[in-house]
Scaffold this motif. Structure first.
Motif, PDB file in Angstrom:
ATOM      1  N   ARG A 479      52.819  42.307  17.133  1.00 33.51           N
ATOM      2  CA  ARG A 479      52.795  43.594  16.447  1.00 33.51           C
ATOM      3  C   ARG A 479      53.653  43.564  15.185  1.00 33.51           C
ATOM      4  O   ARG A 479      53.288  44.134  14.153  1.00 33.51           O
ATOM      5  CB  ARG A 479      53.271  44.703  17.382  1.00 33.51           C
ATOM      6  N   ARG A 480      54.778  42.877  15.251  1.00 39.20           N
ATOM      7  CA  ARG A 480      55.654  42.786  14.085  1.00 39.20           C
ATOM      8  C   ARG A 480      54.943  42.082  12.922  1.00 39.20           C
ATOM      9  O   ARG A 480      55.008  42.531  11.774  1.00 39.20           O
ATOM     10  CB  ARG A 480      56.929  42.032  14.474  1.00 39.20           C
ATOM     11  N   GLU A 481      54.221  41.018  13.222  1.00 36.74           N
ATOM     12  CA  GLU A 481      53.496  40.297  12.179  1.00 36.74           C
ATOM     13  C   GLU A 481      52.309  41.115  11.662  1.00 36.74           C
ATOM     14  O   GLU A 481      51.969  41.062  10.478  1.00 36.74           O
ATOM     15  CB  GLU A 481      53.002  38.945  12.716  1.00 36.74           C
ATOM     16  N   LEU A 482      51.689  41.890  12.544  1.00 37.36           N
ATOM     17  CA  LEU A 482      50.569  42.741  12.135  1.00 37.36           C
ATOM     18  C   LEU A 482      51.027  43.791  11.128  1.00 37.36           C
ATOM     19  O   LEU A 482      50.347  44.047  10.123  1.00 37.36           O
ATOM     20  CB  LEU A 482      49.951  43.417  13.358  1.00 37.36           C
ATOM     21  N   VAL A 483      52.160  44.394  11.369  1.00 36.62           N
ATOM     22  CA  VAL A 483      52.686  45.403  10.444  1.00 36.62           C
ATOM     23  C   VAL A 483      52.979  44.775   9.086  1.00 36.62           C
ATOM     24  O   VAL A 483      52.776  45.407   8.039  1.00 36.62           O
ATOM     25  CB  VAL A 483      53.947  46.062  11.039  1.00 36.62           C
ATOM     26  N   LYS A 484      53.417  43.529   9.069  1.00 31.23           N
ATOM     27  CA  LYS A 484      53.722  42.858   7.803  1.00 31.23           C
ATOM     28  C   LYS A 484      52.483  42.697   6.923  1.00 31.23           C
ATOM     29  O   LYS A 484      52.560  42.846   5.705  1.00 31.23           O
ATOM     30  CB  LYS A 484      54.329  41.474   8.079  1.00 31.23           C
ATOM     31  N   VAL A 485      51.333  42.375   7.533  1.00 31.84           N
ATOM     32  CA  VAL A 485      50.120  42.119   6.740  1.00 31.84           C
ATOM     33  C   VAL A 485      49.240  43.363   6.598  1.00 31.84           C
ATOM     34  O   VAL A 485      48.191  43.310   5.961  1.00 31.84           O
ATOM     35  CB  VAL A 485      49.289  40.970   7.354  1.00 31.84           C
ATOM     36  N   HIS A 486      49.667  44.465   7.168  1.00 36.31           N
ATOM     37  CA  HIS A 486      48.851  45.674   7.232  1.00 36.31           C
ATOM     38  C   HIS A 486      48.321  46.102   5.863  1.00 36.31           C
ATOM     39  O   HIS A 486      47.145  46.458   5.720  1.00 36.31           O
ATOM     40  CB  HIS A 486      49.673  46.798   7.856  1.00 36.31           C
ATOM     41  N   SER A 487      49.140  46.048   4.833  1.00 38.25           N
ATOM     42  CA  SER A 487      48.745  46.547   3.513  1.00 38.25           C
ATOM     43  C   SER A 487      47.664  45.699   2.862  1.00 38.25           C
ATOM     44  O   SER A 487      46.954  46.182   1.961  1.00 38.25           O
ATOM     45  CB  SER A 487      49.971  46.614   2.599  1.00 38.25           C
TER      46      SER A 487
END
Length: 517
Positions: A479-487
């Protein structure tokens, strides 16, 4: 002439007056007549419904009818939700350097990487295929992109422009198909556009396969068995023939620009169910030479071994052969919304304080593709005793659907009629870790990002082991990595911005054009 009835000679005046009064009493008021008509109409409708309801319900259970009705109902609900979202706005939940939705900009992250506030390895990149050693290198490539990629959009005949303009007004049942119009607009007018083909890196052929499908009359006749009209070969061929005609018309009025570039320096787009086969009837240089931005990343329907397996045939029953080649094509990120990202910000779905109480969730229809009908009985058995919320009865109401996504740790993405659907966009937008069950799906932007860092991939044959797979997974890290690439996975309706989904798509186009010699 006086039209009132007059008493003739010898008539009794009082008798005439009495007749007129009695006639007025006999005539019912207009309001009473209207109510009687409405009552009669409603009674007739109820009696008719009572007589045909069994047949109606039986037809509703047919896959081809159910899918159309369910999609239409969903389209209306989401249109209303979009208006409500626009009225509510973002509020005080926006990020420090927000975009139009209140989300964090890629530019602000690049600025922090440049000064060392964020690590040079901040984003989970696919170093081997992308060629970028770290996040700093990606930021530099994005900064250089407007100067190294210049696309000239070929002119289209007036009749074609009018035709496409009309088709754009036809409501779509799937918000993913709106990506075609968005990309075409940004390529023509955005940061990588040029007005001179002589200065262009490549030329863009502005035919619109999805809009052409909407304009194909044969597509509105339910001729196919399980997949409705899309399963009809005659319709597919009609679309191919019309696209071929459009391309020839574009070539005719852009002869000099067309011949000024090699065939590998031409770019075309298809965001339609039949994938690259949309150009089977077109100029061979387009079908086999152009860089294709495509919304269909499926592999062939089946191989010779699958043909002997009843279950394999069932899985691929509705698949479409796309012929996607990651060495030459660019996969479209299939999903665009003017309000979902805004709702994510308003609901605080990306914040670490957001509590997710559902382990695994899914919303969709069993009528969408053969894979779901095969794997979901197994998934239903696997969910026993766990906090899963799986439903295959169709679409939820928009607000219920968004709440479910915001409260789920993992969200299932199961192959439907096609590998690419807007559901993957929904899942990532709400910060839910995708569990992808779609063998052979070459994921969008997979050449740039390492999807294994922010998603879980499960083979169709291994869905029974999903509980143990999730037990071994590091959810917090995913989830932490997903939030990083979200944009990187968001389009912007007011115009593309640095590092968003359109920029990443164009970065993929430049990567393929670099192979043109």
């Amino acid at each position: 002439m006086n039209r009132r009835r007059r008493a003739e000679d010898g008539d009794d005046i009082e008798a005439v007056v009495e007749r007129r009064v009695s006639s007025k009493k006999a005539r019912p008021p207009a309001r009473t007549t209207f109510l009687r008509r409405i009552t009669f109409a409603l009674t007739t409708a109820l009696v008719t419904f009572a007589c045909v309801k069994n047949d109606l319900y039986a037809n509703m259970r047919k896959p081809e009818v159910y899918k159309v009705v369910d999609a239409g109902r969903g389209t209306v609900r989401w249109a209303i939700e979009e208006r409500v979202s626009a009225w509510n706005g973002v509020g005080a939940h926006a990020a420090k350097f927000p975009d139009e939705f209140g989300l964090r900009r890629v530019q602000s992250m690049c600025d922090e990487i440049a000064v060392g506030s964020l690590s040079a390895t901040y984003w989970p990149l696919n170093v081997n295929s992308s060629g970028f050693s770290d996040s700093r290198a990606l930021c530099e490539a994005l900064n250089d992109l407007p100067g190294t990629l210049r696309l000239y959009t070929l002119k289209t005949p007036r009749v074609t422009r009018l035709k496409y303009a009309f088709a754009e007004k036809i409501p779509t049942f799937n918000r993913g198909y709106g990506v075609e119009t968005y990309l075409a607009r940004e390529i023509e007018r955005g940061p990588f556009a040029t007005r001179s083909f002589k200065d262009a890196t490549a030329i863009f052929i502005p035919v619109r396969p999805y809009l052409q499908r909407l304009l194909t009359a044969e597509a509105y006749v339910m001729a196919g068995p399980a997949k409705g009209s899309n399963n009809n070969g005659a319709i597919r061929q009609a679309i191919r023939d019309r696209l071929s005609r459009d391309i020839e018309r574009v070539k005719a009025i852009n002869a000099e620009a067309w011949t000024s570039k090699q065939k590998c320096a031409r770019v075309v787009m298809t965001n339609i169910d039949i994938g690259l086969s949309a150009f089977d009837s077109s100029d061979d240089e387009v079908r086999h030479g152009a860089v294709v931005i495509t919304g269909n990343s499926e592999l062939p329907i089946q191989n010779s071994e699958d043909a002997k397996d009843d279950e394999a045939r069932a899985r691929r029953a509705n698949a479409v052969q796309a012929g996607f080649d990651p060495a030459r094509h660019v996969a479209i990120w299939f999903g665009i919304s003017s309000h979902l990202p805004r709702e994510v910000v308003r609901m605080g779905a990306l914040k670490s304080t957001n509590v997710r109480t559902i382990e695994v969730s899914f919303r969709g229809s069993m009528h969408r593709g053969g894979v779901r009908r095969v794997v979901f009985p197994t998934l239903k058995q696997a969910e026993a005793g766990r906090g899963w919320d799986l439903s295959t009865s169709g679409q939820d109401k928009p607000r219920d659907y968004m709440t479910m996504l915001s409260k789920s740790k993992y969200c299932l993405y199961v192959y439907g009629d096609r590998a690419h659907t807007a559901r993957l966009y929904d899942i990532i937008t709400f910060g839910c870790v995708p569990v992808i069950v779609a063998d052979g799906y070459d994921l969008p932007f997979s050449w740039l990002f390492d999807w294994s860092k922010f998603s879980v991939r499960v083979l169709e044959d291994d869905v029974a082991t999903l509980p143990s797979i999730l037990d071994r997974a590091d959810y917090d890290s995913l989830r932490r990595e997903l939030v990083k690439v979200h944009s990187f996975f968001q389009y912007h309706n007011r115009g593309s911005i640095f590092g968003d989904a359109f920029w990443i798509t164009m970065l993929g186009v430049r990567r393929q054009l670099a192979k043109c010699t």
